[in-house]
Design a protein around this motif. Structure first.
Motif, PDB file in Angstrom:
ATOM      1  N   ARG A  46      -2.956  -2.356  10.119  1.00  0.00           N
ATOM      2  CA  ARG A  46      -3.284  -3.665  10.700  1.00  0.00           C
ATOM      3  C   ARG A  46      -3.028  -4.820   9.741  1.00  0.00           C
ATOM      4  N   SER A  47      -3.284  -4.606   8.455  1.00  0.00           N
ATOM      5  CA  SER A  47      -3.400  -5.766   7.566  1.00  0.00           C
ATOM      6  C   SER A  47      -2.401  -5.823   6.419  1.00  0.00           C
ATOM      7  N   THR A  48      -1.506  -4.868   6.303  1.00  0.00           N
ATOM      8  CA  THR A  48      -0.569  -4.945   5.185  1.00  0.00           C
ATOM      9  C   THR A  48       0.850  -5.177   5.716  1.00  0.00           C
ATOM     10  N   ARG A  49       1.705  -5.672   4.829  1.00  0.00           N
ATOM     11  CA  ARG A  49       3.086  -5.972   5.196  1.00  0.00           C
ATOM     12  C   ARG A  49       3.803  -4.693   5.641  1.00  0.00           C
ATOM     13  N   PHE A  50       3.630  -3.628   4.868  1.00  0.00           N
ATOM     14  CA  PHE A  50       4.284  -2.371   5.232  1.00  0.00           C
ATOM     15  C   PHE A  50       3.661  -1.765   6.489  1.00  0.00           C
ATOM     16  N   GLY A  51       2.354  -1.956   6.652  1.00  0.00           N
ATOM     17  CA  GLY A  51       1.691  -1.431   7.842  1.00  0.00           C
ATOM     18  C   GLY A  51       2.209  -2.111   9.105  1.00  0.00           C
ATOM     19  N   ARG A  52       2.423  -3.434   9.001  1.00  0.00           N
ATOM     20  CA  ARG A  52       3.002  -4.169  10.131  1.00  0.00           C
ATOM     21  C   ARG A  52       4.394  -3.635  10.441  1.00  0.00           C
ATOM     22  N   ALA A  53       5.159  -3.397   9.385  1.00  0.00           N
ATOM     23  CA  ALA A  53       6.504  -2.854   9.579  1.00  0.00           C
ATOM     24  C   ALA A  53       6.430  -1.468  10.218  1.00  0.00           C
ATOM     25  N   THR A  54       5.382  -0.721   9.870  1.00  0.00           N
ATOM     26  CA  THR A  54       5.191   0.609  10.452  1.00  0.00           C
ATOM     27  C   THR A  54       5.034   0.496  11.962  1.00  0.00           C
ATOM     28  N   ARG A  55       4.192  -0.455  12.403  1.00  0.00           N
ATOM     29  CA  ARG A  55       4.002  -0.628  13.845  1.00  0.00           C
ATOM     30  C   ARG A  55       5.259  -1.181  14.506  1.00  0.00           C
ATOM     31  N   ALA A  56       5.976  -2.038  13.765  1.00  0.00           N
ATOM     32  CA  ALA A  56       7.206  -2.603  14.328  1.00  0.00           C
ATOM     33  C   ALA A  56       8.250  -1.506  14.549  1.00  0.00           C
ATOM     34  N   ILE A  57       8.368  -0.590  13.592  1.00  0.00           N
ATOM     35  CA  ILE A  57       9.312   0.524  13.755  1.00  0.00           C
ATOM     36  C   ILE A  57       8.881   1.399  14.925  1.00  0.00           C
ATOM     37  N   ALA A  58       7.559   1.618  15.035  1.00  0.00           N
ATOM     38  CA  ALA A  58       7.054   2.469  16.104  1.00  0.00           C
ATOM     39  C   ALA A  58       7.502   1.934  17.458  1.00  0.00           C
ATOM     40  N   GLU A  59       7.440   0.613  17.620  1.00  0.00           N
ATOM     41  CA  GLU A  59       7.769   0.055  18.933  1.00  0.00           C
ATOM     42  C   GLU A  59       9.267  -0.157  19.110  1.00  0.00           C
ATOM     43  N   ARG A  60       9.945  -0.722  18.105  1.00  0.00           N
ATOM     44  CA  ARG A  60      11.375  -1.020  18.233  1.00  0.00           C
ATOM     45  C   ARG A  60      12.065  -0.837  16.884  1.00  0.00           C
ATOM     46  N   PRO A  61      12.498   0.397  16.616  1.00  0.00           N
ATOM     47  CA  PRO A  61      13.089   0.659  15.294  1.00  0.00           C
ATOM     48  C   PRO A  61      14.336  -0.177  14.994  1.00  0.00           C
ATOM     49  N   ASP A  62      15.190  -0.377  15.996  1.00  0.00           N
ATOM     50  CA  ASP A  62      16.415  -1.149  15.750  1.00  0.00           C
ATOM     51  C   ASP A  62      16.110  -2.594  15.376  1.00  0.00           C
ATOM     52  N   VAL A  63      15.184  -3.184  16.104  1.00  0.00           N
ATOM     53  CA  VAL A  63      14.861  -4.586  15.832  1.00  0.00           C
ATOM     54  C   VAL A  63      14.230  -4.709  14.447  1.00  0.00           C
ATOM     55  N   ALA A  64      13.361  -3.748  14.097  1.00  0.00           N
ATOM     56  CA  ALA A  64      12.745  -3.778  12.770  1.00  0.00           C
ATOM     57  C   ALA A  64      13.820  -3.720  11.690  1.00  0.00           C
ATOM     58  N   ASP A  70      14.141   3.990   6.409  1.00  0.00           N
ATOM     59  CA  ASP A  70      13.972   5.223   5.624  1.00  0.00           C
ATOM     60  C   ASP A  70      12.778   5.129   4.681  1.00  0.00           C
ATOM     61  N   VAL A  71      12.659   3.981   4.029  1.00  0.00           N
ATOM     62  CA  VAL A  71      11.570   3.817   3.057  1.00  0.00           C
ATOM     63  C   VAL A  71      10.219   3.852   3.764  1.00  0.00           C
ATOM     64  N   ILE A  72      10.112   3.101   4.869  1.00  0.00           N
ATOM     65  CA  ILE A  72       8.830   3.074   5.587  1.00  0.00           C
ATOM     66  C   ILE A  72       8.510   4.468   6.144  1.00  0.00           C
ATOM     67  N   SER A  73       9.531   5.177   6.602  1.00  0.00           N
ATOM     68  CA  SER A  73       9.296   6.524   7.131  1.00  0.00           C
ATOM     69  C   SER A  73       8.742   7.426   6.039  1.00  0.00           C
ATOM     70  N   GLN A  74       9.341   7.330   4.868  1.00  0.00           N
ATOM     71  CA  GLN A  74       8.895   8.184   3.775  1.00  0.00           C
ATOM     72  C   GLN A  74       7.462   7.851   3.362  1.00  0.00           C
TER      73      GLN A  74
END
Lengths: 240, 289
Positions: B160-178, B186-190
């Motif tokens: 909810r509150s970190t930059r990478f966490g936001r990116a995590t949710r963004a990838i979850a919903e729309r990986p291409d747009v992220a 790759d980095v966020i996945s790892q």
């Protein structure tokens, strides 16, 4: 000086089916350029190839004369200063408006600077300021398009790729979107737009291409293109 | 009434561990689109590295927890790099089968190394019982519950509150747009796999302390339940996964208390499957694939 973006002899295939067949286009810094074409002509495929989301079979895409985008990955391409307003907005519907904007500035590590940039944009888009804590998925189509445009501007790009920004919007919202595009261009951001709404987009753009089944068939200044017979027939409903 | 409250409390404690494993499992599924059947065995590996840390470094609970987190994290890292990443973008069945293979190898490998029976886990903390009204809670249960809640709180804060966490949710919903907005997928996945693994590692050590043993097949029970919990909750909100996992623990404990412990899994799975009939995309909604 080399152009901002130069695509040479681009070929893209989906499996074995060709989608883009030897397209060469140039976008000089400071201009709005337009690709017109019917559904399936390959317009969005060109945008996705520039973004690195769709691999190309051959050709080259150079940015600022030096970077070959076909060798880079999407996140690296964005860092060069290319931002995207996707077809159908493609917001993160489960993120709030503010979170969408923060994601637009993901590459900005300085939180204070990112916040300043977002504040500037929220002043320009006061409606989004009011809705900053709402989920982006709950907004109207027009508001979503504003979020999509604002999201693309957070990173202060050099080139904005707009994929069918008028699609699915009410006519008065389309007017706003096009007026906004002119304003963005006046800030020094170059624009490559892909559209089916030829009448209004041609008034906005400096230059236009007509794409048919993956090939450029007509190319020229927008005013000339608007007068071209084939464009008149296909997009403008006959001679006015 | 006392029995009811006691069983609800017991259920929440069991459910909190389910929640940690299930949240990790669904984070990995949501971000990487991989059904990681090796996730329960990451949990199991954490249990044994925690045991090794307690036996060979220091018989201290903190050392054991760190040992569990590091061991599980490393196993997750290697799994992501060698098995999951090479198969990404292929059919979801490919990674499912590959991670299932890793799971079987890990369980049987550990059984060969350490024996097929549970090994005693050192008593790192006491056995004091606390009484609240008529309800009892043991020191180890309390630790297990507190650690699980802390880990869940961390997971929630991270997304909810970190930059990478936001990116995590963004990838979850729309990986291409992220990716097009500068996120290195790759980095966020790892990071996601390693974090989920470390969370499982912490939970595994606290479970090993609670039950007093470490077992090569300890992951099996948690694996199936995590998978079903994710399906029932839907993967859109990690908090929803946590709530369903806690609910599952409570249902199991109530069935154990009022009917029979041998029925608890049957009743719990019946309820979960019944929910899926009514809401196929889960109680709290799922991301489209």
């Amino acid at each position: 000086m080399s152009p901002l973006l130069e695509i040479s002899d681009l070929h893209v295939r989906y499996n074995a089916v060709p989608a883009v067949n030897g397209v060469s286009i140039v976008i000089p810094a400071g201009e709005i350029r337009l690709i017109l074409g019917a559904n399936g002509a390959g317009k969005s495929t060109i945008i996705k190839a520039i973004l690195g989301l769709q691999p190309a079979a051959s050709g080259s895409i150079r940015f600022c004369g030096e970077h070959d985008l076909l060798r880079l990955r999407p996140h690296q391409i964005h860092q060069l200063g290319i931002a995207w307003v996707p077809e159908g907005r493609q917001l993160w519907g489960t993120l709030t408006v503010l979170e969408n904007l923060r994601m637009g500035g993901f590459i900005e590590r300085d939180a204070a600077r990112l916040q300043r940039r977002i504040d500037e944009l929220l002043q320009r888009f006061p409606r989004l300021g009011e809705r900053r804590n709402q989920l982006a998925g709950s907004l109207s189509g027009g508001e979503q398009q504003m979020v999509a445009i604002a999201r693309a501007l957070v990173s202060s790009p050099k080139l904005l790729l707009m994929d069918e920004p008028s699609l699915g919007l009410a006519p008065f919202v389309v007017r706003d979107v096009f007026a906004l595009t002119r304003e963005i261009n006046a800030m020094g951001i170059s624009v490559l737009m892909v559209e089916q709404n030829a009448r209004q987009a041609l008034k906005l753009a400096h230059w236009a291409w007509l794409l048919e089944t993956g090939r450029i068939v007509v190319s020229g200044p927008s005013a000339e293109i608007a007068a071209t017979e084939s464009v008149q027939e296909v997009f403008l409903g006959g001679r006015a | 009434m006392i029995l009811f409250l006691q069983q609800v409390l017991n259920g929440l404690i069991i459910g909190s561990t389910y929640a940690v494993v299930a949240v990790g499992f669904s984070m990995v599924f949501t971000v990487l689109r991989v059904i990681n059947f090796a996730h329960p065995d990451i949990f199991m590996v954490g249990m044994f590295t925690g045991l090794a840390a307690a036996l060979h470094v220091s018989d201290n609970i903190v050392v054991a927890l760190i040992g569990g987190a590091i061991g599980a994290g490393l196993f997750g890292l290697v799994l992501e790099r060698l098995v999951i990443r090479p198969l990404r973008g292929r059919d979801v069945l490919m990674t499912l089968i590959a991670t299932l293979g890793v799971a079987i190898m890990a369980e049987n490998g550990m059984a060969v190394l350490k024996g097929p029976d549970p090994l005693p886990f050192p008593a790192l903390i006491g056995l004091t019982q606390f009484h609240l009204g008529g309800v009892q809670i043991g020191e180890r249960q309390l630790l297990n519950f507190a650690l699980s809640l802390a880990v869940l709180g961390f997971a929630s804060w991270y997304v909810r509150s970190t930059r990478f966490g936001r990116a995590t949710r963004a990838i979850a919903e729309r990986p291409d747009v992220a990716a097009a907005f500068g996120v290195n997928v790759d980095v966020i996945s790892q990071i996601t796999v390693v974090l989920a693994s470390m969370m499982a590692g912490v939970a595994s050590v606290s479970v090993a302390v609670l039950y007093g043993n470490a077992w090569a097949f300890a992951g099996l029970l948690y694996g199936l339940k995590s998978f079903v919990v994710m399906l029932v909750a839907g993967n859109r909100y990690f908090e929803g996964v946590m709530a369903v996992a806690l609910g599952l623990g409570v249902v199991e404990a109530l069935v154990t208390g009022y009917l029979s412990s041998s029925l608890s899994d049957a009743v719990a799975f019946f309820l979960l499957i019944a929910v899926l009939f009514v809401r196929p995309s889960g109680l709290f909604g799922s991301y489209g694939s």
